[in-house]
Scaffold this motif. Structure first.
Motif, short mmCIF file in Angstrom:
data_model
loop_
_atom_site.label_atom_id
_atom_site.label_comp_id
_atom_site.label_asym_id
_atom_site.label_seq_id
_atom_site.Cartn_x
_atom_site.Cartn_y
_atom_site.Cartn_z
N ASP A 126 6.73 5.46 -1.33
CA ASP A 126 6.87 6.36 -0.19
C ASP A 126 8.09 5.93 0.62
OD1 ASP A 126 6.64 7.93 1.99
OD2 ASP A 126 4.50 7.52 2.35
N GLU A 162 0.81 -1.22 0.00
CA GLU A 162 0.00 0.00 0.00
C GLU A 162 0.84 1.27 0.00
OE1 GLU A 162 -0.19 -2.66 1.83
OE2 GLU A 162 -0.80 -2.29 3.89
N HIS A 163 2.17 1.14 0.12
CA HIS A 163 3.02 2.33 0.09
C HIS A 163 3.61 2.59 -1.30
CE1 HIS A 163 3.25 1.56 4.64
NE2 HIS A 163 2.25 2.39 4.34
N LYS A 187 8.11 5.41 4.52
CA LYS A 187 7.49 4.25 5.15
C LYS A 187 8.19 2.96 4.76
CE LYS A 187 3.05 6.34 5.90
NZ LYS A 187 1.80 6.72 5.26
#
Lengths: 295, 391
Positions: free
Chosen positions: B374, B285-286, B377
């Motif tokens: 990202d 999800e990053h 993260k």
């Protein structure tokens, strides 16, 4: 009782118009095998039944269906204390042996099925060893031992050897049943607050009931049919059981064979077994544990 | 109601196998705690020890401040729901639920009141006189729960209570369990191998592996700050992606470009030798479709081109699978997770990376796309110890 019921071939199969020749020959083979088995099992029983209703004079007349029906043989055997007392002994000894064997075997089988303890395999192997031990080899030592101990010609004198052979049978049959019961049920009972004894009596034993009934029938038949111990370890009406007593039947005269009486006695002692099996048949074939776990 | 404390508890079986190794958990009164882990991690054994169904080899177990090591299950006042439900097949639903109360010698009218109330809560009133064989799977499951709640015990223990339900019913029942626990406020210890169940239900979750607790924390903490590579790989669905990375001259050299880690990470990594191989972890999800990331946010990450091998569209989002080629990050614990998931033998399972993209993404199978990741993260793991170096 050796009456074997073989599932009959399904009629639908034969009626199917598209039945190939292999289907038909298989059906034929099955029908033949089944018929032979049924005939072989049932004819001696019917023959015995026929003999028991014949008059002594007509016994060698080679008619399967008696020409002259008579209840004389039955009246005869029930008129002698030899048979009636023996019947009482048979019922008493077999019931007590069965009860004790099932009671003790269920506890032992439970331990064998559920607990891990040292020497378990030895114990199970030993039980198996005893169950295949030739009974006749025990007769002489037991005869001498029982006379020393005062057990000769008593009920316990027969009950003890019957237990010896009934217990291994019971332990084997019942441990198979106990293994089928999900162990989670017992854990659940313990968490619910049951002592191990309560868990056994309230949860495990009711579920093992079909197994106990099956075992009881097997042990009962074993005790009921025994001849070797019954003839060797008894000497009077005090504890002589029917199979042994039949050997003491005498004819009307010194020269007459007691065939009619023997046949009648054989029919009589077959009846409890038939009743026993018929009565508990449905319990034996039980799916009582269905629904215990995810289904 | 009571707290449950496991103080350095160890379970060693007769054959010498250690199923639970020095586990210490402090479960507060009224807390909903999940024990989660792959099969054979010792979670069920731990539960059975709390229930008293297994002896404790070493350590101390206290329920409500009282040491219960030597107490039989019946004297611990805890209720348990089994994976198989373990309903008594020869008893009706009513008798099943009232069994414990009957053993406790409660008067019949009180038993009736309690069973009726539990049946009302669990929607079992029409089935009270049925036998378990005549119930559906979901109803059986509720009877098993009912049998636990009628007793008002110090704690509930649940051993994978939902694993025999089908997927839809499982989600529904999961919510019911959660509601029930909120309503009763009883301490609950719940065992599962399903990380989704663990994250959604638990106040705190203990992730176990090979008989040891890897991390005992809130679901958020487990997700955001996994202590090691095992927890990182276990928590989250789809699972975190792992790839090799080299730390060189204050920068992380990855397959998709160099990254300048945050000063905190740099200071942590500074001690280790330059040019050291590490493992990089990124959650699916990053990742995002670079076309959908704008402005300032874009600067916080790295954009790189790749080709999508497989695209799964789930409606709400899209899963894009791609590979970087090159080396694959290997770690014993990761392989253990893969084995447990049955993915060890799957072709190309090792170096495949999955990205969870927004549904608006224009990604297409077999086509090139720019992906953004990202970098704030990211997780860096020590390949030797598996420890998370970034926390």
């Amino acid at each position: 009782m050796s009456t074997v019921t073989v599932p009959a071939p399904r009629a639908g199969r034969a009626a199917r118009p598209t039945g190939s020749s292999t289907d038909n020959s298989r059906l034929l083979a099955w029908t033949t095998v089944n018929t032979v088995i049924i005939v072989v099992s049932i004819v001696p029983v019917l023959w015995l039944l026929s003999l028991s209703f014949k008059t002594p004079a007509s016994i060698p007349d080679s008619h399967f269906i008696p020409r002259h029906w008579t209840l004389e043989n039955y009246r005869g055997i029930f008129g002698t204390s030899l048979f009636t007392r023996a019947l009482l002994n048979s019922i008493g000894i077999a019931l007590i042996s069965t009860f004790l064997a099932v009671l003790l075997a269920s506890m032992a089988a439970y331990a064998v099925a559920r607990l891990r303890f040292p020497g378990k395999t030895v114990l199970v192997g030993f039980a198996l060893l005893i169950s295949v031990f030739p009974q006749i080899s025990l007769v002489n030592p037991l005869f001498n031992l029982w006379r020393e101990l005062g057990l000769f010609d008593t009920w316990p004198g027969l009950i003890i050897p019957y237990l010896t052979f009934g217990l291994p049978l019971g332990i084997y049959t019942l441990s198979a049943f106990f293994r089928e019961i999900p162990w989670d049920l017992e854990k659940a009972a313990q968490v619910d607050g049951a002592t191990p004894y309560q868990a056994f009596v309230k949860v495990i034993a009711p579920l093992a009931a079909p197994g106990m009934v099956t075992t009881a029938i097997l042990v009962f038949i074993q005790c009921w049919n025994d001849f070797v111990f019954a003839i060797s370890l008894t000497s009077t009406n005090r504890s002589r059981t029917v199979p042994a007593a039949i050997a003491f039947f005498s004819g009307a005269s010194q020269f007459a064979q007691p065939i009619g009486s023997i046949a009648a006695a054989a029919v009589i002692i077959t009846i409890p077994i038939i009743l026993f099996v018929l009565f508990f048949q449905r319990r034996i074939v039980a799916g009582l544990t269905s629904g215990a776990v995810k289904g | 109601m009571a707290d449950i404390v496991l103080d350095h508890v160890t379970k060693r079986f007769a054959d010498g196998q250690v199923a639970v190794d020095d586990v210490s958990l402090d479960i507060h009164d009224g807390e909903f705690v999940i024990l989660v882990g792959p099969s054979g991690c010792g979670k069920s054994t731990t539960l059975n020890m709390i229930a008293g169904l297994e002896d404790i080899s070493e350590g101390e177990l206290r329920i409500g401040g009282k040491v219960v090591n030597g107490l039989a299950p019946k004297d611990r006042d805890i209720a348990m729901v089994f994976q198989s439900y373990a309903l008594y097949p020869h008893m009706t639903v009513r008798d099943n639920m009232g069994f414990a109360l009957k053993l406790a010698k409660l008067p019949a009218d009180q038993i009736k009141t309690k069973v009726d109330e539990a049946a009302r809560i669990l929607d079992l009133v029409p089935y009270l006189d049925r036998k378990p064989a005549n119930l559906s799977g979901g109803q059986r499951q509720r009877v098993a729960m009912g049998r636990a709640i009628v007793r008002d015990p110090k704690a509930f223990l649940m051993d994978e209570p939902l694993s025999n339900l089908d997927a839809k019913l499982r989600v529904q029942t999961r919510t019911e369990v959660s509601r029930l626990q909120n309503r009763l406020g009883t301490t609950m210890v719940y065992v599962t191998h399903d990380q989704t169940e663990a994250l959604t239900l638990g106040d705190r979750v203990a992730v176990m592996r090979s008989g040891r607790v890897q991390q005992f924390a809130s679901p958020e903490e487990l997700y955001d700050r996994p202590k090691n590579i095992f927890v990182a790989g276990f928590i989250g669905s789809p699972a975190m992606n792992f790839m090799p990375v080299t730390f060189e001259g204050g920068r992380l050299r990855t397959a998709f470009g160099d990254i300048s880690p945050s000063p905190a990470v740099v200071s942590k990594l500074a001690g280790s030798a330059d040019g050291r191989s590490l493992i990089l972890g990124i959650r699916p999800e990053h990742f995002e479709d670079a076309a959908l990331v704008t402005g300032a946010e874009k600067a916080d990450g790295v954009t790189f081109p790749t080709t999508v091998d497989v695209l799964e569209s789930l409606g709400a989002d899209k899963f894009a699978y791609f590979t970087f080629g090159g080396e694959v990050a290997r770690h014993a614990e990761l392989e253990e997770l893969a084995r447990d998931a049955g993915a060890a033998d799957a072709a190309g399972g090792g170096d495949q990376v999955v990205a969870r993209l927004d549904a608006a993404s224009g990604a297409r199978e077999g086509e090139k796309i720019d992906l953004w990741v990202d970098t704030a993260k990211m997780y860096i793991f020590d390949p030797d110890t598996g420890a998370n170096l970034a926390v």
